[in-house]
Motif scaffolding. Sequence first.
Motif, PDB file in Angstrom:
ATOM      1  N   VAL A  41       6.426   7.380  11.919  1.00 22.43           N
ATOM      2  CA  VAL A  41       6.694   6.007  12.341  1.00 22.43           C
ATOM      3  C   VAL A  41       6.595   5.098  11.118  1.00 22.43           C
ATOM      4  N   VAL A  42       7.431   4.075  11.117  1.00 23.12           N
ATOM      5  CA  VAL A  42       7.448   3.105  10.023  1.00 23.12           C
ATOM      6  C   VAL A  42       6.795   1.823  10.522  1.00 23.12           C
ATOM      7  N   ILE A  43       5.831   1.306   9.771  1.00 25.91           N
ATOM      8  CA  ILE A  43       5.071   0.129  10.194  1.00 25.91           C
ATOM      9  C   ILE A  43       5.120  -0.896   9.072  1.00 25.91           C
ATOM     10  N   ILE A  48      -0.517  -0.437  14.224  1.00 24.91           N
ATOM     11  CA  ILE A  48      -0.377   1.013  14.081  1.00 24.91           C
ATOM     12  C   ILE A  48      -0.479   1.619  15.479  1.00 24.91           C
ATOM     13  N   PRO A  49       0.550   2.332  15.945  1.00 25.20           N
ATOM     14  CA  PRO A  49       0.592   2.756  17.343  1.00 25.20           C
ATOM     15  C   PRO A  49      -0.283   3.953  17.683  1.00 25.20           C
ATOM     16  N   ALA A  50      -0.693   4.743  16.690  1.00 27.08           N
ATOM     17  CA  ALA A  50      -1.470   5.951  16.988  1.00 27.08           C
ATOM     18  C   ALA A  50      -2.235   6.383  15.745  1.00 27.08           C
ATOM     19  N   ASP A  51      -3.226   7.240  15.941  1.00 30.45           N
ATOM     20  CA  ASP A  51      -3.947   7.796  14.800  1.00 30.45           C
ATOM     21  C   ASP A  51      -2.973   8.567  13.922  1.00 30.45           C
ATOM     22  N   GLY A  52      -3.146   8.472  12.604  1.00 26.55           N
ATOM     23  CA  GLY A  52      -2.247   9.201  11.733  1.00 26.55           C
ATOM     24  C   GLY A  52      -2.657   9.125  10.283  1.00 26.55           C
ATOM     25  N   GLU A  53      -1.760   9.642   9.421  1.00 27.47           N
ATOM     26  CA  GLU A  53      -1.959   9.616   7.981  1.00 27.47           C
ATOM     27  C   GLU A  53      -0.765   8.957   7.319  1.00 27.47           C
ATOM     28  N   ILE A  54      -1.028   8.096   6.352  1.00 26.55           N
ATOM     29  CA  ILE A  54       0.061   7.481   5.590  1.00 26.55           C
ATOM     30  C   ILE A  54       0.647   8.527   4.643  1.00 26.55           C
ATOM     31  N   ARG A  83      -4.037  -3.138  12.467  1.00 22.54           N
ATOM     32  CA  ARG A  83      -2.814  -3.867  12.122  1.00 22.54           C
ATOM     33  C   ARG A  83      -2.566  -3.870  10.620  1.00 22.54           C
ATOM     34  N   VAL A  84      -1.314  -3.634  10.239  1.00 21.71           N
ATOM     35  CA  VAL A  84      -0.909  -3.697   8.841  1.00 21.71           C
ATOM     36  C   VAL A  84      -0.727  -5.163   8.451  1.00 21.71           C
ATOM     37  N   LEU A  85      -1.382  -5.577   7.366  1.00 21.15           N
ATOM     38  CA  LEU A  85      -1.321  -6.975   6.937  1.00 21.15           C
ATOM     39  C   LEU A  85      -0.276  -7.217   5.857  1.00 21.15           C
ATOM     40  N   SER A  86      -0.010  -6.207   5.045  1.00 16.33           N
ATOM     41  CA  SER A  86       0.942  -6.399   3.948  1.00 16.33           C
ATOM     42  C   SER A  86       1.721  -5.115   3.701  1.00 16.33           C
TER      43      SER A  86
END
Length: 736
Positions: free
Chosen positions: A170-172, A178-184, A219-222
């Motif tokens: 997923v792209v955020i 962030i819709p679910a637990d994950g790794e960047i 939430r992604v801020l930047s």
Amino acid sequence: MSTAATIAPLSPQDAKSARRMSRRQGLFAPDLLKTALWQALIMLRPDRMWKNPVMFVVEVGTCLSIIYTVYKVIDPASTMAPVGYLLGLDFWLILTVLFANFAEALAEARGKAQADALRKTRQETPALRVRTADRGARGEDTEFLQSALRAPDSALEATVSTSLREGDLVVIAAGQFIPADGEIVAGVASVDESAITGESAPVVREAGGDRSGVTGGTRVLSDRVVVRVTAAAGKSFLDRMIALVEGAARQRTPNEIALSLVLSAFTLVFLIVVATLWPMAANSEAYMGDYLGAKDLKGLGTDIPTLVALLVCLIPTTIGALLAAIGIAGMDRALRANLIAKSGKAVEVAGDVDTLLLDKTGTITIGNRKATKFLPLGDLAATEVGHLAALSSAADETPEGKSIVELYRRLPGGTTISAAPPPGSRFISFTAQTRMSGVDLPDGRRIRKGSADAILKHVLAQGGTAPPLLQEQVNTHAGLGATPLLIAEDSRIVGLVVLEDILKPGIRERFERLRKMGIRTVMVTGDNPLTAASIAKQAGVDDYIAEATPEAKLAYIRKEQAGGRLVAMMGDGTNDAPALAQADLGVAMNSGTQAAKEAGNMVDLDSDPTKLIEVVEIGKQLLMTRGALTTFSIANDLAKYFAIVPALFAGTLPWLKALDFMHLASPTSAILSAVIFNAIIIPCLIPIALKGVTYRPVGADALLRRNLLVWGLGGVILPFAGIKLIDMILSGLGLA
């Protein structure tokens, strides 16, 4: 993308507020009381009660007592006991069962309140998923991930968090949740995790390191990142914790099961003893009736409610009623500290840990090395060396580079000469190959700073020579746990700057606390043995692992376990996963890799390396609370024995009066007073069961002495005083 059909996620401010409200709720908040009282009634079902053998026996005995009382109400002449006394016993026996259920229900209600706050952070959110067809045979190579990072929203698939599956990409972007637990897996971003951790300061998460883990609901801020989903809807760490605190997936720990077996054995023994008293009492009545010539001599020993009262007061009902609540409250305390335990056993094991493995950087030390002094190696003054070091660090954005400039400005005269290079200067960036950085000034001077061997090689290549005692100076500071960087101007080495990884304030005292608890501390570091030994001595740890590799950590843990010790460790990287899996208590950072989080049995949402010490304290408090209340429960049975047994046979065996040193008003008052005290002590101890006893970092011997003195002696004295006070109240009311 349209989001009309989705549920808007809770804002970070609202989620943070919800978590704070759940933490501030008192033990007896009205909404918790209402829920717990209703649950206490529902838990009277036999299929629920049999899981707690002690209280199940109390419930069965109460039912028998009620049946007997109903029969005696119909035929009052068949017993010497007043009907009011029998009704009073039944009432307080029912309350005993209800209070026990209430303790467990209140603990579960507090856990559910905390779970509700967590649940608000994982409501359905919109998501932009990379189309499966686009991934094709290319998999997830670097080129593909970078193209996904730059892809416009129109090229992505609009979906919602509940439709995501493990492995989805997923792209955020900035401002999105962030819709679910994950790794960047691509990109770097600033993330607001306040909805989960309660802390408002944003954190940096990036691909390719040990800080790549992200949690659903944050939430992604930047910037913009690509996240690989590691947990499908309903299977995240938060979902697991919600299930645990709500009781849906909670399993009793080995220690809890063992204690339950001991309590069950006590109950069985006293059940047999009390059951044999009935024929003994009947024979005593017949024998003493003939001996004294009284045909209708009756005592209380043949009344079923009285025998049930004796059984309930002798078996360990107090700890039996509070045992489940203590376990649930332990997990609740862990959650309030932002720790997600995969099982109750993880919290309990923390209290039994013997060896603690702690990473040096960020745990024992602050983590960012700071410049502490400038040392000339030639004819320059320290201020002049500092000026050259500051010029070489002007473009260095690392914490070490900034600290060099800051140290220079603090020197006398350091503010009179600018640390900024003049216009036209060319900066030389640090690389792993050169291991140095610097600046080329417009006047032709070339200033470099870097590791000792790299700068020495650079100077020799320019035709320069090493200053006298250079290696001795470097070895001296390295041996003290510092990192010396050399400063060169053209072909000469002019001095060195000492970087020190400063110990965290109070860390030595914290290790001393752990040592008093009987826990060995082991520092894990990638430093050379000389530096590691120096820092270990300064910090006061018991042992250290230098130049640590995954294999070295794993081998050390296995060696400790082979000696019969329980080992705890904290880690965040994939290379920590083997050791986390091997350790008895493995605490993974929430910001770490998925491999680390799966290998550990506890996850720290704050990603705070020092939290391992708090984990141990939470576990210790759980065990201390259980031990203290068990000691109290068994000790207070003694007083109830001396209150009930003399009164039980007072009518038929007058010589038992010698045991009645409490001088209670009457046999019925004595028994009723003991039952009332046995019932009301349970809700009085609920705050202690839920909050835990006061934690003190002491050894096992000191803890045992304290338990025996405070809870053992107190468990004997308090019932004597309480039963006597209740007896006086009953007498004053004319109910004795």
